[in-house]
Write an enzyme that holds these catalytic residues in place. Structure first.
Site, short mmCIF file in Angstrom:
data_model
loop_
_atom_site.label_atom_id
_atom_site.label_comp_id
_atom_site.label_asym_id
_atom_site.label_seq_id
_atom_site.Cartn_x
_atom_site.Cartn_y
_atom_site.Cartn_z
N THR A 1 -13.00 8.96 -14.14
CA THR A 1 -13.46 10.34 -14.31
C THR A 1 -12.73 11.05 -15.45
O THR A 1 -12.90 12.25 -15.64
CB THR A 1 -13.28 11.16 -13.02
N LYS B 1 -25.19 15.77 -5.47
CA LYS B 1 -24.99 16.12 -4.07
C LYS B 1 -25.00 17.63 -3.86
O LYS B 1 -25.63 18.14 -2.92
CB LYS B 1 -23.68 15.53 -3.56
N GLU C 1 -6.75 22.60 -19.47
CA GLU C 1 -5.75 22.29 -18.44
C GLU C 1 -4.68 21.37 -19.04
O GLU C 1 -3.83 20.87 -18.32
CB GLU C 1 -6.41 21.62 -17.23
N CYS D 1 -10.42 22.67 -14.61
CA CYS D 1 -11.88 22.76 -14.47
C CYS D 1 -12.46 24.14 -14.76
O CYS D 1 -13.58 24.23 -15.25
CB CYS D 1 -12.33 22.33 -13.06
N HIS E 1 -20.57 21.92 -14.03
CA HIS E 1 -19.35 21.15 -14.31
C HIS E 1 -19.40 19.87 -13.48
O HIS E 1 -19.86 19.87 -12.34
CB HIS E 1 -18.13 21.99 -13.93
#
Length: 320
Positions: free
Chosen positions: A166, A282, A89, A123, A273
């Site tokens: 992140t 989660k 990206e 991503c 990922h």
């Protein structure tokens, strides 16, 4: 390499992987201390450390390092590669691909027939490149040579941005071909989800950093995981039902022998990922919940069938 006519494209998958990270790294605890938010990155996001590049590295140099070290470690010659796809990206040019920079190594060795391009997508670029090369090896267009997949990226966010912890940088190179030790399963063991969103994007004319909507990223990541898991279960449901009717296979664990129909019990590992590590936990928990709901529904159906069978048998005996 032999021609595709002499080699059957069976068990297509990954023959080797090389992962490269920059040497520069910052511990998330130290970043929390600077930002005055103890526990936010390590506990709240599940992050431990973050690599970053100096002024002598970019996505091209990292990709080149990963490719050259992978080929060297496996003894693969440049002429043995027929397709090279790059997922990123963070392009270095608005037209010239990262792949076109990597081609120099192959052309200098006499390989000027290399196919490939970039998959520029936040991503998903690396995954798209992986499927593209794997599908090429499986297709009638395969020329008998091996394929290379490279995922390379640098994620940077401005100071005081909630997304800053992140970030990071790195590259991974994967060698693909038939008769692989790590096989990529075809459909129906593959599912997809697509949507048009603006949770993360890099508009032209905008400064170096991307535009990020954190809550939207979490929402769409969760939606995508839920949808892919549900679609995969629907596709595999006939196979799973068949396995359930035939009973547990020889050597199956006690859990596999007693478990109810579900999706996760048919996999040994879960690799994801990770925009940040906490979200992976989660979405995995949500997949477990989906299986629990399926198991509950299956139990209710079984009870209804038993009730109908018992009622029907009782009526038949009474009538006799």
């Amino acid at each position: 390499m032999a021609s595709s006519a002499t080699i059957k494209t069976e068990n297509v998958g990954i023959h080797g992987i090389y992962v490269y990270f920059p040497r520069l790294v910052v511990q998330q605890e130290d970043l929390e201390a600077v930002d005055g938010c103890c526990g936010k990155y390590t506990v709240g996001l599940g992050q431990q450390a973050m690599t970053f590049c100096g002024d002598r590295e970019d996505v091209v140099s990292m990709a080149a390092t990963a490719v050259l070290r992978l080929l060297d470690s496996l003894g693969i010659l440049p002429k043995d590669i027929g397709k090279l796809e790059v997922g990123t990206e963070t392009g270095v040019d608005r037209s010239k691909s990262v792949m076109s920079y990597l081609v120099e190594y192959f052309t200098s060795a006499g390989n000027t027939t290399l196919q490939g391009s970039d998959h520029t997508h936040g991503c998903y670029g690396g995954t798209a490149a992986l499927f593209s090369v794997a599908d090429w090896v499986c297709s009638p267009s395969w020329d008998g040579r091996l394929g290379l997949v490279v995922a390379t990226d640098i994620a940077m966010y401005p100071e005081n941005s909630p997304a800053r912890p992140t970030g990071g940088g790195g590259a991974a190179a994967l060698l693909l071909g038939p008769d692989a030790p790590l096989v990529l399963e075809p459909w129906p063991w593959r599912s997809h989800f697509s949507a048009h969103t603006f949770d993360f994007f890099k508009p032209h004319g905008h400064p170096l950093y991307p535009v990020v909507d954190g809550p939207a990223t979490t929402l769409w990541f969760t939606k995508a995981a839920d949808a892919c898991a549900a679609q995969l279960y629907r596709q595999l449901h006939p196979l799973l039902e068949q396995d359930q009717q035939q009973g547990p296979a020889a050597g199956a664990s006690a859990q596999q022998q007693t478990s109810l129909p579900g999706l996760l019990q048919h996999f040994d590992y879960f690799v994801s990922h990770a925009p940040y590590n906490k979200i992976v936990r989660k979405i995995f928990a949500r997949m477990v919940l989906q299986d629990m709901l399926r198991a509950d529904q299956w139990q209710q159906q079984q009870q209804q069938q038993e009730t109908l069978f018992t009622t029907g048998r009782g009526s038949s005996n009474h009538g006799g």
